[in-house]
Design a protein around this motif. Structure first.
Motif, PDB file in Angstrom:
ATOM      1  N   ASP A 254      16.206 -21.708  -4.150  1.00 12.42           N
ATOM      2  CA  ASP A 254      17.561 -21.232  -3.893  1.00 12.42           C
ATOM      3  C   ASP A 254      18.172 -20.527  -5.102  1.00 12.42           C
ATOM      4  O   ASP A 254      19.063 -19.700  -4.960  1.00 12.42           O
ATOM      5  N   ASP A 255      17.705 -20.869  -6.310  1.00 12.54           N
ATOM      6  CA  ASP A 255      18.262 -20.308  -7.537  1.00 12.54           C
ATOM      7  C   ASP A 255      17.633 -18.971  -7.928  1.00 12.54           C
ATOM      8  O   ASP A 255      18.163 -18.257  -8.760  1.00 12.54           O
ATOM      9  N   ARG A 256      16.484 -18.638  -7.350  1.00 12.24           N
ATOM     10  CA  ARG A 256      15.794 -17.417  -7.725  1.00 12.24           C
ATOM     11  C   ARG A 256      16.536 -16.185  -7.242  1.00 12.24           C
ATOM     12  O   ARG A 256      17.127 -16.185  -6.168  1.00 12.24           O
ATOM     13  N   GLU A 257      16.452 -15.127  -8.049  1.00 12.32           N
ATOM     14  CA  GLU A 257      17.037 -13.849  -7.631  1.00 12.32           C
ATOM     15  C   GLU A 257      16.078 -13.184  -6.644  1.00 12.32           C
ATOM     16  O   GLU A 257      14.874 -13.279  -6.771  1.00 12.32           O
ATOM     17  N   LEU A 258      16.638 -12.493  -5.678  1.00 12.45           N
ATOM     18  CA  LEU A 258      15.818 -11.775  -4.728  1.00 12.45           C
ATOM     19  C   LEU A 258      15.328 -10.492  -5.369  1.00 12.45           C
ATOM     20  O   LEU A 258      16.056  -9.835  -6.105  1.00 12.45           O
ATOM     21  N   PRO A 259      14.056 -10.096  -5.112  1.00  9.75           N
ATOM     22  CA  PRO A 259      13.554  -8.877  -5.699  1.00  9.75           C
ATOM     23  C   PRO A 259      14.269  -7.649  -5.138  1.00  9.75           C
ATOM     24  O   PRO A 259      14.718  -7.643  -3.992  1.00  9.75           O
ATOM     25  N   VAL A 260      14.383  -6.631  -5.962  1.00  9.85           N
ATOM     26  CA  VAL A 260      15.037  -5.387  -5.573  1.00  9.85           C
ATOM     27  C   VAL A 260      14.045  -4.260  -5.757  1.00  9.85           C
ATOM     28  O   VAL A 260      13.424  -4.146  -6.814  1.00  9.85           O
ATOM     29  N   ASP A 261      13.859  -3.441  -4.735  1.00 11.56           N
ATOM     30  CA  ASP A 261      12.964  -2.286  -4.854  1.00 11.56           C
ATOM     31  C   ASP A 261      13.547  -1.306  -5.841  1.00 11.56           C
ATOM     32  O   ASP A 261      14.739  -0.992  -5.815  1.00 11.56           O
ATOM     33  N   GLU A 262      12.693  -0.826  -6.729  1.00 12.97           N
ATOM     34  CA  GLU A 262      13.113   0.180  -7.688  1.00 12.97           C
ATOM     35  C   GLU A 262      12.273   1.426  -7.493  1.00 12.97           C
ATOM     36  O   GLU A 262      11.122   1.336  -7.109  1.00 12.97           O
ATOM     37  N   PRO A 263      12.842   2.589  -7.760  1.00 14.54           N
ATOM     38  CA  PRO A 263      12.062   3.825  -7.568  1.00 14.54           C
ATOM     39  C   PRO A 263      10.940   3.945  -8.558  1.00 14.54           C
ATOM     40  O   PRO A 263      10.854   3.358  -9.555  1.00 14.54           O
TER      41      PRO A 263
ATOM     42  N   LEU B 110       0.831  -1.210   0.000  1.00 19.63           N
ATOM     43  CA  LEU B 110       0.000   0.000   0.000  1.00 19.63           C
ATOM     44  C   LEU B 110       0.862   1.255   0.000  1.00 19.63           C
ATOM     45  O   LEU B 110       0.620   2.194  -0.773  1.00 19.63           O
ATOM     46  N   HIS B 111       1.889   1.295   0.831  1.00 17.03           N
ATOM     47  CA  HIS B 111       2.783   2.456   0.877  1.00 17.03           C
ATOM     48  C   HIS B 111       3.490   2.644  -0.471  1.00 17.03           C
ATOM     49  O   HIS B 111       3.607   3.762  -0.967  1.00 17.03           O
ATOM     50  N   TRP B 112       3.930   1.548  -1.064  1.00 14.00           N
ATOM     51  CA  TRP B 112       4.607   1.625  -2.363  1.00 14.00           C
ATOM     52  C   TRP B 112       3.658   2.142  -3.442  1.00 14.00           C
ATOM     53  O   TRP B 112       4.023   3.001  -4.246  1.00 14.00           O
ATOM     54  N   LEU B 113       2.415   1.642  -3.448  1.00 13.94           N
ATOM     55  CA  LEU B 113       1.427   2.133  -4.420  1.00 13.94           C
ATOM     56  C   LEU B 113       1.144   3.615  -4.224  1.00 13.94           C
ATOM     57  O   LEU B 113       1.018   4.371  -5.198  1.00 13.94           O
ATOM     58  N   ASN B 114       1.046   4.048  -2.966  1.00 12.85           N
ATOM     59  CA  ASN B 114       0.803   5.469  -2.692  1.00 12.85           C
ATOM     60  C   ASN B 114       1.939   6.346  -3.210  1.00 12.85           C
ATOM     61  O   ASN B 114       1.709   7.467  -3.670  1.00 12.85           O
TER      62      ASN B 114
ATOM     63  N   THR C  45       1.584   8.639 -10.944  1.00 14.01           N
ATOM     64  CA  THR C  45       1.942   7.936 -12.177  1.00 14.01           C
ATOM     65  C   THR C  45       0.817   6.999 -12.597  1.00 14.01           C
ATOM     66  O   THR C  45       0.424   6.960 -13.768  1.00 14.01           O
ATOM     67  N   LEU C  46       0.284   6.237 -11.651  1.00 10.45           N
ATOM     68  CA  LEU C  46      -0.801   5.306 -11.957  1.00 10.45           C
ATOM     69  C   LEU C  46      -2.043   6.037 -12.451  1.00 10.45           C
ATOM     70  O   LEU C  46      -2.690   5.599 -13.404  1.00 10.45           O
ATOM     71  N   GLU C  47      -2.386   7.157 -11.817  1.00  7.32           N
ATOM     72  CA  GLU C  47      -3.551   7.927 -12.239  1.00  7.32           C
ATOM     73  C   GLU C  47      -3.369   8.472 -13.650  1.00  7.32           C
ATOM     74  O   GLU C  47      -4.284   8.414 -14.476  1.00  7.32           O
ATOM     75  N   LYS C  48      -2.189   8.992 -13.937  1.00  2.35           N
ATOM     76  CA  LYS C  48      -1.901   9.552 -15.266  1.00  2.35           C
ATOM     77  C   LYS C  48      -2.021   8.471 -16.342  1.00  2.35           C
ATOM     78  O   LYS C  48      -2.666   8.676 -17.376  1.00  2.35           O
TER      79      LYS C  48
END
Length: 87
Positions: free
Chosen positions: A78-87, A39-43, A48-51
């Motif tokens: 074990d082989d999967r890459e960990l997600p990285v937060d992007e701006p 929710l915080h990330w979406l906010n 951008t989402l509205e536009k």
């Protein structure tokens, strides 16, 4: 439990705070702390989402994204890459 139909997906918020998003052949469930973080990330990206939503009334998910989310996972956890937060 509270549910909301988004069109192609249904969102459920359970009394325990679990958030589930269900679509065609897919179900994602978030723990309460993950749902709040989502929710915080979406906010942060609300403008951008509205536009984009205003300019793409009949927006379709690009095939490349549909393929990425529908492909079965063949690699081990074990082989999967960990997600990285992007701006």
């Amino acid at each position: 439990m509270s549910t909301h139909d988004l069109g192609r997906h249904v969102v459920e918020l359970h009394e325990e705070g679990m958030l589930a998003i269900t679509g065609e052949g897919v179900r994602i469930t978030f723990a309460p702390h993950e749902a709040l973080d989502f929710l915080h990330w979406l906010n942060q990206h609300k403008r951008t989402l509205e536009k984009i939503a205003r300019s793409h009334v009949d927006y379709e998910v690009p095939d490349i994204l549909r393929e990425e989310t529908s492909a079965p996972l063949t690699e081990s956890a074990d082989d999967r890459e960990l997600p990285v937060d992007e701006p």
